[in-house]
Design a protein around this motif. Structure first.
Motif, short mmCIF file in Angstrom:
data_model
loop_
_atom_site.label_atom_id
_atom_site.label_comp_id
_atom_site.label_asym_id
_atom_site.label_seq_id
_atom_site.Cartn_x
_atom_site.Cartn_y
_atom_site.Cartn_z
N GLY A 165 0.65 -1.42 0.02
CA GLY A 165 0.33 0.27 0.30
C GLY A 165 0.67 1.50 0.11
O GLY A 165 0.70 2.15 -0.91
N PRO A 166 1.95 1.41 1.33
CA PRO A 166 3.25 2.31 0.93
C PRO A 166 3.45 2.88 -0.87
O PRO A 166 3.79 4.10 -0.83
CB PRO A 166 3.25 2.42 2.13
CG PRO A 166 2.85 1.62 3.07
CD PRO A 166 1.98 0.85 2.10
N TYR A 167 3.77 1.75 -0.91
CA TYR A 167 4.99 1.93 -2.11
C TYR A 167 3.90 2.28 -3.14
O TYR A 167 4.37 2.89 -3.77
CB TYR A 167 5.30 0.87 -2.23
CG TYR A 167 6.26 0.52 -3.47
CD1 TYR A 167 7.26 1.31 -3.47
CD2 TYR A 167 6.25 0.00 -4.95
CE1 TYR A 167 8.46 0.66 -5.23
CE2 TYR A 167 6.72 -0.12 -5.77
CZ TYR A 167 8.31 0.33 -5.93
OH TYR A 167 9.16 0.33 -6.34
N GLN A 168 2.94 2.20 -3.73
CA GLN A 168 1.74 2.46 -4.63
C GLN A 168 1.45 3.73 -4.27
O GLN A 168 1.24 4.04 -5.18
CB GLN A 168 0.57 1.32 -4.36
CG GLN A 168 1.10 0.08 -5.34
CD GLN A 168 0.29 -1.50 -5.36
OE1 GLN A 168 -1.21 -0.68 -5.39
NE2 GLN A 168 0.91 -1.94 -6.71
N ALA A 169 1.33 4.19 -3.24
CA ALA A 169 0.80 4.72 -2.81
C ALA A 169 2.21 5.99 -3.16
O ALA A 169 2.10 7.37 -4.06
CB ALA A 169 0.78 5.88 -1.29
N GLU A 170 3.24 6.20 -3.23
CA GLU A 170 4.34 6.82 -3.68
C GLU A 170 4.21 6.44 -5.15
O GLU A 170 5.16 7.72 -5.72
CB GLU A 170 6.08 6.26 -3.68
CG GLU A 170 6.52 6.58 -1.75
CD GLU A 170 6.60 7.82 -1.40
OE1 GLU A 170 7.61 7.96 -2.65
OE2 GLU A 170 6.01 8.47 -0.82
N LEU A 171 4.09 5.22 -6.80
CA LEU A 171 3.75 5.42 -7.48
C LEU A 171 3.05 6.10 -7.41
O LEU A 171 3.33 7.56 -8.30
CB LEU A 171 3.68 4.00 -7.91
CG LEU A 171 4.49 2.95 -7.19
CD1 LEU A 171 4.14 1.63 -7.55
CD2 LEU A 171 6.31 3.53 -8.47
N ALA A 172 1.97 6.55 -6.95
CA ALA A 172 1.08 7.51 -7.22
C ALA A 172 1.29 9.08 -7.16
O ALA A 172 1.09 9.38 -7.63
CB ALA A 172 -0.40 6.89 -6.27
N SER A 173 1.92 9.76 -6.39
CA SER A 173 2.90 10.88 -6.16
C SER A 173 3.68 11.14 -6.93
O SER A 173 3.79 12.30 -7.31
CB SER A 173 3.04 10.85 -4.63
OG SER A 173 2.34 10.69 -3.58
N LEU A 174 4.22 10.22 -7.74
CA LEU A 174 4.99 10.17 -8.73
C LEU A 174 4.33 10.40 -9.95
O LEU A 174 4.41 11.54 -10.69
CB LEU A 174 6.11 8.96 -8.68
CG LEU A 174 7.52 9.46 -9.17
CD1 LEU A 174 8.24 10.40 -9.45
CD2 LEU A 174 7.55 7.32 -10.01
N ARG A 175 3.64 9.95 -10.26
CA ARG A 175 2.67 9.96 -10.94
C ARG A 175 1.76 11.50 -11.09
O ARG A 175 1.94 12.40 -12.18
CB ARG A 175 1.99 8.93 -11.09
CG ARG A 175 0.52 9.19 -12.73
CD ARG A 175 1.03 9.04 -13.58
NE ARG A 175 0.45 9.65 -15.12
CZ ARG A 175 -0.58 8.68 -15.72
NH1 ARG A 175 -0.49 8.02 -15.75
NH2 ARG A 175 -1.06 9.62 -16.90
N ALA A 176 2.13 11.96 -9.98
CA ALA A 176 0.97 13.25 -9.42
C ALA A 176 1.84 14.39 -9.58
O ALA A 176 2.02 15.32 -10.60
CB ALA A 176 0.22 13.48 -8.32
N TYR A 177 3.42 14.07 -9.39
CA TYR A 177 3.88 15.16 -10.06
C TYR A 177 4.72 15.16 -11.24
O TYR A 177 5.13 16.22 -11.44
CB TYR A 177 5.59 14.63 -8.98
CG TYR A 177 6.82 14.63 -9.65
CD1 TYR A 177 6.75 16.28 -9.34
CD2 TYR A 177 7.35 14.13 -10.79
CE1 TYR A 177 8.24 17.36 -8.65
CE2 TYR A 177 9.19 15.63 -10.41
CZ TYR A 177 9.11 16.96 -10.20
OH TYR A 177 10.01 17.18 -9.87
N ALA A 178 4.94 14.01 -12.39
CA ALA A 178 5.49 14.19 -13.27
C ALA A 178 3.92 14.86 -13.98
O ALA A 178 3.88 15.44 -15.19
CB ALA A 178 4.92 12.76 -13.60
N ASP A 179 2.48 14.73 -13.75
CA ASP A 179 1.41 14.96 -14.46
C ASP A 179 1.47 17.27 -14.31
O ASP A 179 1.21 17.77 -15.38
CB ASP A 179 0.43 15.17 -13.30
CG ASP A 179 0.08 13.35 -13.75
OD1 ASP A 179 0.43 12.91 -14.98
OD2 ASP A 179 -1.08 13.32 -13.25
N GLU A 180 2.32 17.44 -13.24
CA GLU A 180 2.30 18.71 -13.00
C GLU A 180 3.78 19.27 -14.12
O GLU A 180 3.48 20.15 -14.57
CB GLU A 180 2.84 19.33 -11.38
CG GLU A 180 2.83 20.36 -10.97
CD GLU A 180 3.52 20.45 -9.99
OE1 GLU A 180 3.56 21.86 -9.54
OE2 GLU A 180 2.74 19.47 -9.10
#
Length: 320
Positions: A165-180
């Motif tokens: 769960g925490p690892y995939q939350a990091e992946l989601a944050s990384l994707r959101a950063y890339a979107d920005e």
């Protein structure tokens, strides 16, 4: 020199009397895992924690498309509790060996678990897919599920569920950063030119026109016509930077720079992207999260976007 196919097959078939093939429990201690690619190895470590001892076969700068297993690789995989490979025809030179191994040992091709409707076609093989799925953290989240499942299938006591769960939350944050940050690149500048076509999933995720000098596999060769086509694109779109890949020769990119200069347009090397391998061990870029952070930050910065100093977490280009 790598062993011949006959030697590889004889190594595997010679294990019929080994204790792990007769139902004996695995040895005490951390689960011994071998991963072909560094991205898989890093994710397995993140999910398995201290309960796994992971060996990656392909280090920084290694091209997985052309990689052939060595005798020491064979020994490592034969003695491992679990071998993880990517699949989707990425490790093309190792597939026969890995299929042989799977008849005797726990082996998982983790990217094969992704739904086919989320995959892109291969440029040379109609019945295969572009394997570079790690370029989109949303896809890698699915691969991490498969890695976690493979670990638990061999060692159900590992703390994978707590880590996933925490690892995939990091992946989601990384994707959101890339979107920005990639969203801050002017639309007319969203042209990503690299040595080979490893960034198609990147382009699909963030709306970039991705052009590789070579095809999906580094074993394809770029002809004069392809170089001329890309030179015209760079001049027409006024692209200001092209990118080297850490695991691929920059010879074709140098030809592009010379070709655009001959037409009065200046293109520079924007930096080195990690395509088929991560950065040096012990660095932030030597992790999957750091690798993608590096790539999206560098592309955004060099093509006219706005990025924070040091990337998503301020850790780029520093020791981990």
């Amino acid at each position: 020199m790598p062993p011949t196919p006959l030697c590889r097959r004889s190594v595997i078939l010679g294990l019929a009397a080994a204790p792990w093939l007769t139902g004996a429990a695995r040895a005490a201690g951390p689960l011994r895992v071998v991963a072909t690619m560094s991205m898989i190895a890093d994710t397995a470590r993140a999910l398995g924690g201290e309960g796994v001892a992971v060996q990656g076969l392909m280090g920084p700068g290694v091209d997985p498309h052309a990689y052939r297993q060595t005798r020491s690789d064979i020994a490592a995989m034969v003695n491992a509790d679990l071998t993880l490979w990517h699949g989707l025809f990425l490790e093309a030179q190792m597939e026969d060996f890995l299929h042989d191994l799977a008849a005797h040992k726990p082996v998982a091709a983790v990217a094969e678990s992704l739904p086919r409707d989320r995959l892109l076609g291969h440029d040379r093989y109609a019945d295969r897919f572009d394997p570079h799925v790690w370029m989109d953290p949303a896809l890698w989240s699915g691969v991490s599920d498969a890695i976690g499942g493979a670990l638990l299938s061999v060692a159900p006591d590992l703390p994978v569920e707590a880590a996933l769960g925490p690892y995939q939350a990091e992946l989601a944050s990384l994707r959101a950063y890339a979107d920005e940050v990639l969203g801050s690149v002017p639309p007319e500048s969203r042209v990503l030119v690299t040595a080979h076509d490893a960034f198609a999933y990147f382009g699909r995720a963030w709306g970039f026109d991705v052009q590789g000098i070579q095809g999906v596999s580094t074993e394809s060769e770029a002809g004069v016509a392809r170089i001329e086509e890309l030179v015209s694109l760079l001049v027409e779109r006024q692209v200001r930077a092209v990118f080297v890949e850490s695991s691929v020769s920059d010879r074709g990119l140098r030809a592009l720079i010379e070709g655009t200069a001959a037409r009065g347009h200046t293109v520079r090397i924007g930096g080195v992207l990690f395509s088929d391998a991560m950065g040096e061990e012990g660095t932030y870029e030597g992790t999957y999260l750091g690798m993608i952070d590096h790539n999206v930050t560098l592309v955004a910065r060099e093509l006219g976007g706005t990025t924070p100093e040091g990337g998503r977490l301020g850790r780029l280009w520093r020791p981990a």
